[in-house]
Scaffold this motif. Structure first.
Motif, short mmCIF file in Angstrom:
data_model
loop_
_atom_site.label_atom_id
_atom_site.label_comp_id
_atom_site.label_asym_id
_atom_site.label_seq_id
_atom_site.Cartn_x
_atom_site.Cartn_y
_atom_site.Cartn_z
N LEU A 105 33.05 71.18 57.96
CA LEU A 105 34.11 71.99 57.39
C LEU A 105 35.29 72.18 58.33
CD1 LEU A 105 32.08 74.78 55.56
CD2 LEU A 105 33.07 72.73 54.63
N ALA A 106 35.17 71.74 59.54
CA ALA A 106 36.24 72.00 60.51
C ALA A 106 37.55 71.38 60.04
CB ALA A 106 35.85 71.42 61.87
N GLY A 107 38.60 72.18 60.07
CA GLY A 107 39.92 71.68 59.75
C GLY A 107 40.23 71.53 58.28
N VAL A 108 39.28 71.91 57.41
CA VAL A 108 39.53 71.80 55.97
C VAL A 108 40.57 72.84 55.57
CG1 VAL A 108 38.52 72.02 53.68
CG2 VAL A 108 37.22 70.92 55.51
N PRO A 109 41.67 72.45 54.93
CA PRO A 109 42.68 73.43 54.54
C PRO A 109 42.13 74.35 53.47
CG PRO A 109 43.18 71.30 53.58
CD PRO A 109 42.04 71.08 54.53
N GLY A 110 42.53 75.61 53.52
CA GLY A 110 42.05 76.58 52.56
C GLY A 110 43.08 76.85 51.48
N ILE A 111 42.63 77.45 50.37
CA ILE A 111 43.54 77.80 49.27
C ILE A 111 44.05 79.23 49.43
CG2 ILE A 111 42.35 76.24 47.70
CD1 ILE A 111 41.12 78.78 46.39
N PHE A 112 43.54 79.97 50.43
CA PHE A 112 43.90 81.36 50.60
C PHE A 112 44.92 81.54 51.72
CE2 PHE A 112 39.39 81.18 49.25
CZ PHE A 112 39.53 81.75 47.99
N ARG A 113 45.75 82.56 51.58
CA ARG A 113 46.72 82.89 52.62
C ARG A 113 46.58 84.36 52.99
NH1 ARG A 113 52.22 84.62 53.23
NH2 ARG A 113 52.60 84.84 50.98
N ALA A 114 46.34 84.61 54.27
CA ALA A 114 46.18 85.98 54.75
C ALA A 114 47.53 86.66 54.87
CB ALA A 114 45.46 85.99 56.09
N VAL A 115 47.63 87.88 54.38
CA VAL A 115 48.85 88.68 54.45
C VAL A 115 48.49 90.02 55.08
CG1 VAL A 115 50.72 89.75 53.15
CG2 VAL A 115 49.76 87.56 52.38
N SER A 116 49.27 90.46 56.07
CA SER A 116 48.92 91.69 56.79
C SER A 116 49.50 92.94 56.16
CB SER A 116 49.39 91.59 58.25
OG SER A 116 48.71 90.55 58.91
N GLY A 117 50.77 92.94 55.83
CA GLY A 117 51.44 94.15 55.37
C GLY A 117 51.38 94.34 53.87
N ALA A 118 51.44 95.60 53.42
CA ALA A 118 51.39 95.91 51.99
C ALA A 118 52.60 95.36 51.26
CB ALA A 118 51.28 97.42 51.79
N ALA A 119 53.80 95.47 51.86
CA ALA A 119 55.01 94.97 51.20
C ALA A 119 54.97 93.46 51.09
CB ALA A 119 56.24 95.43 51.98
N ASP A 120 54.50 92.79 52.15
CA ASP A 120 54.38 91.34 52.10
C ASP A 120 53.38 90.91 51.04
OD1 ASP A 120 56.23 91.03 54.12
OD2 ASP A 120 54.72 90.94 55.72
N PHE A 121 52.30 91.68 50.90
CA PHE A 121 51.30 91.34 49.89
C PHE A 121 51.88 91.49 48.48
CE2 PHE A 121 47.70 92.82 47.16
CZ PHE A 121 47.03 91.61 47.10
N ALA A 122 52.66 92.54 48.26
CA ALA A 122 53.28 92.74 46.95
C ALA A 122 54.18 91.57 46.59
CB ALA A 122 54.06 94.05 46.92
N ARG A 123 54.97 91.10 47.57
CA ARG A 123 55.84 89.96 47.31
C ARG A 123 55.02 88.70 47.06
NH1 ARG A 123 59.07 92.75 51.19
NH2 ARG A 123 58.00 91.69 52.92
N ALA A 124 53.93 88.54 47.82
CA ALA A 124 53.09 87.35 47.65
C ALA A 124 52.41 87.34 46.29
CB ALA A 124 52.04 87.29 48.77
N VAL A 125 51.96 88.50 45.80
CA VAL A 125 51.33 88.58 44.49
C VAL A 125 52.33 88.23 43.40
CG1 VAL A 125 50.35 90.18 42.79
CG2 VAL A 125 49.52 90.20 45.14
#
Length: 680
Positions: free
Chosen positions: A31-51
């Motif tokens: 599994l090493a280096g396999v790209p993922g479909i998920f993106r981590a977001v730290s801030g609440a405002a950034d998450f709202a924009r990402a959603v």
């Protein structure tokens, strides 16, 4: 579950030390280096924009609001090879929001149901609004809310109603809002087509004809399950063993619920007191490190809801598994008897539609008529599909009954002064049947010391209970009197045997007879739990053969399977005791007893081997005819003192009160907690 130091234990049990944040896990070449479909977001405002961007199609990556949760970042890495592509998630008929869920998270979950309502926050949170109720149709339902808000007193009626009608209910929850967004995000993942199936059980010793990876009690200790579960890509994994809220035993291995996410706020297992784990720590399997799209935690109490749980959320298996890569986590609300039959049902349902929890509950239908398993997360298969319980949906609802003195509904009160010939004949028949039940079902092994006296009593009853004896009053009275004296002696012998050997087959009568019985929903009633007063289920279990005696179960989803008794047994009406006791202290237990007829009842207390303690007195006779009893007194009670050793492990335990009268057995199981010495 345990660790001598929380920081050190966290690195071992969580496995975070070997995880990168770029889509692979050290030591896992596939599994090493396999790209993922998920993106981590730290801030609440950034998450709202990402959603918003994700919902509009402007962004392909599935956003996950991780905040400062580094453990969730590690979970994204584990999920990278498990979900190589996005999917259009299943759509339920209806969704219900419970508690205060931010608008952004609601928007993120909106595609998972055709329409949504709000159930309102629990009153404990000061928000009493209820703008809608779960729709009454039979379409699949998804319930969204934080773990602390999905309380049994809030969603319990929904689960019970859905169980009765064969309706799928899926929960989306987590220990906090970050875990909740991760639970939602995983629903957008397409499971790897080559994912394997694994069944690991400590409760079976027979082989299974399956292409799945299978380890039972014969091989599970020798397998390297720590590496196997973490490094291989699994479509489905089921673990089955004895356990509780924080752990499931798999031979030398232990599936562990300890999370690195937060410090404890209330009681926990032995490790929460810095006492180390009672199992080898190099064989701990952190639930959030199992790389499976569906993870079934088939152990008792593995999915206890917030108001049913005893331990702090930091140690909850369900929450730990939700924090991992599993898209769907199936766990048990309370204690249950799921075993080989349910494991085979699970194996055979690999291509089935709908809820795994529903299928397992349907399989357990003949053992207990209430929901056992819940499911967090939607199915990986196409959905929705046809669903129906093993018995037809729309079966008669469980009746409600209030039982006088805790006795069976409609039963005459015990203790009439004069017995008729019919009553005496019925008593002889019941005594003989109970003796034969012990002897003829295989319950007692050939070398059991009570087989011979039980056989002598059974033979005397069979040979002497004839018309010339049972007809004339004087002859009948003499015969019944002789049998009652023999039964009294045997009652005492049984009670002493059980107190000295808690693992004796007699103490295991609920499981032994339950495995040989079935339950009809129409005979179940709801009644207040004798321990906590919540709604409990009470139902008879009728044997498949004539030799298996009728047993009755009294089960509460909060307290678990509280009581069991055979037909004609004395009743135990709860136990008054302290909820906690320090190691080295004394626990006083008082138990009201209702004899099945006038006469002595032998009462004792059983403790698990792990609770180093002595019970005084070991066995006590109470009721009319017992030594020292006062005929003017009201309902008799048995009183015991449990003297704990100073080395008793601090954690949650149970004691079991038992009663024996006329060979009929009763059990009452009660929780208590041992605290470190000196604490109160």
């Amino acid at each position: 579950m345990s660790g001598t130091d929380d920081t050190d234990r966290t690195s071992r049990a969580s496995g975070t030390g070997g995880t990168s944040s770029t889509g692979g896990t050290s030591g896992t070449d596939d599994l090493a280096g396999v790209p993922g479909i998920f993106r981590a977001v730290s801030g609440a405002a950034d998450f709202a924009r990402a959603v918003a961007a994700f919902g509009s199609g402007a962004e392909d990556a599935v956003p996950v609001w991780i905040g400062d949760r580094s453990d969730l970042l590690a979970a994204l890495d584990l999920a990278a090879g498990l979900y190589p592509a996005r999917r259009r998630p299943p759509v339920c008929a209806a969704g219900v929001v419970v508690g205060d869920v931010p608008a952004t998270i609601r928007a993120f979950a909106r595609p998972l149901a055709r329409h949504w309502t709000e159930h309102g926050a629990p009153a404990a949170h000061g928000a009493g609004r209820t703008t809608g109720a779960p729709p009454a149709d039979d379409g699949p339902l998804v319930v969204l809310g934080r773990y602390e808000d999905l309380r049994m007193d809030v969603i319990g009626p929904v689960l019970v109603d859905a169980y009765a009608r064969g309706r799928d209910v899926f929960l989306l929850t987590g220990r906090d809002l970050h875990s909740l967004t991760w639970a939602i995000a995983k629903q957008y993942g397409e499971v790897h087509p080559d994912g394997a199936t694994g069944l690991f059980t400590d409760l079976d010793t027979r082989p299974v004809a399956t292409s799945a990876t299978y380890h039972d009690a014969r091989t599970v200790s020798g397998a390297d399950l720590v590496r196997l579960t973490a490094e291989r890509v699994w479509r489905r994994v089921l673990v089955s063993g004895h356990g509780t809220e924080d752990s499931i035993n798999l031979g030398a291995h232990t599936v562990c619920g300890l999370s690195p996410a937060a410090g404890p706020g209330r009681s926990g297992p032995t490790c929460s007191y810095g006492r180390g784990c009672y199992k080898p720590e190099d064989k701990l399997i952190p639930a959030h490190r199992v790389r499976a799209a569906e993870l079934v935690l088939s152990g008792c109490d593995s999915g206890a809801l917030a108001d049913l749980a005893t331990y702090d959320p930091r140690y909850q298996l369900l929450l730990n598994a939700v924090d991992g890569p599993a898209q769907a986590v199936v766990a048990a609300l309370s204690m249950h008897q799921s075993a080989r039959v349910e494991n085979l049902v699970w194996l055979d349902s690999a291509d089935g539609d709908g809820s795994t929890a529903r299928r397992l509950n349907a399989s357990l239908y003949a053992l207990h008529p209430y929901p056992t398993f819940i499911q967090v997360g939607l199915p990986s298969s196409a959905y929705p599909g046809a669903s129906s319980p093993q018995e037809p949906a729309g079966a008669p609802a469980v009746e409600s009954a209030v039982e006088p003195d805790g006795g069976p509904t409609g039963k005459a009160a015990a203790g009439s002064a004069v017995e008729s010939a019919t009553e005496q004949a019925g008593w002889v028949g019941g005594l003989s049947a109970r003796a034969q039940g012990f002897l003829m079902t295989g319950m007692l092994p050939a070398a059991h010391p009570l087989r011979e006296p039980l056989g002598q009593l059974a033979e005397r009853a069979e040979l002497t209970a004839v018309r010339p004896v049972m007809g004339p009053a004087a002859d009948r009275e003499a015969f019944v009197g002789t049998l009652r004296e023999e039964a009294r002696v045997l009652d005492r012998a049984i009670a002493v045997r059980m107190s000295e050997r808690p693992d004796d087959p007699l103490s295991e009568f609920p499981r032994f007879f339950g495995d040989r019985s079935s339950v009809a929903r129409t005979e179940a009633v709801t009644t207040p739990c004798v321990l906590c007063g919540r709604e409990a289920w009470q139902y008879p279990r009728r044997g498949f053969t004539s030799r298996v005696p009728l047993t009755t179960a009294h089960v509460c989803l909060s307290c678990g399977p509280v009581g069991y008794w055979t037909d004609g047994a004395a009743r135990l009406l709860g136990a008054a005791s302290a909820a906690t006791v320090p190691a080295g202290g004394t626990l006083r237990i008082e138990v009201p007893v209702v004899p099945s007829r006038p006469g002595p009842v032998q009462v004792g207390v059983l403790l698990p081997w792990s609770v180093r303690a002595a019970v005084s007195p070991p066995v006590q006779a109470v009721g009319p005819g017992a030594a020292g009893s006062d005929p003017r007194a009201g309902r008799p009670s048995a009183v015991f003192e449990v003297h704990l050793d100073a080395s008793a492990p601090p954690q949650e335990h149970h004691f079991t009160v038992f009663a024996v009268q006329d060979l009929a057995l009763s059990l009452l199981r009660c929780p208590f907690a041992v605290l470190p010495a000196g604490e109160v």
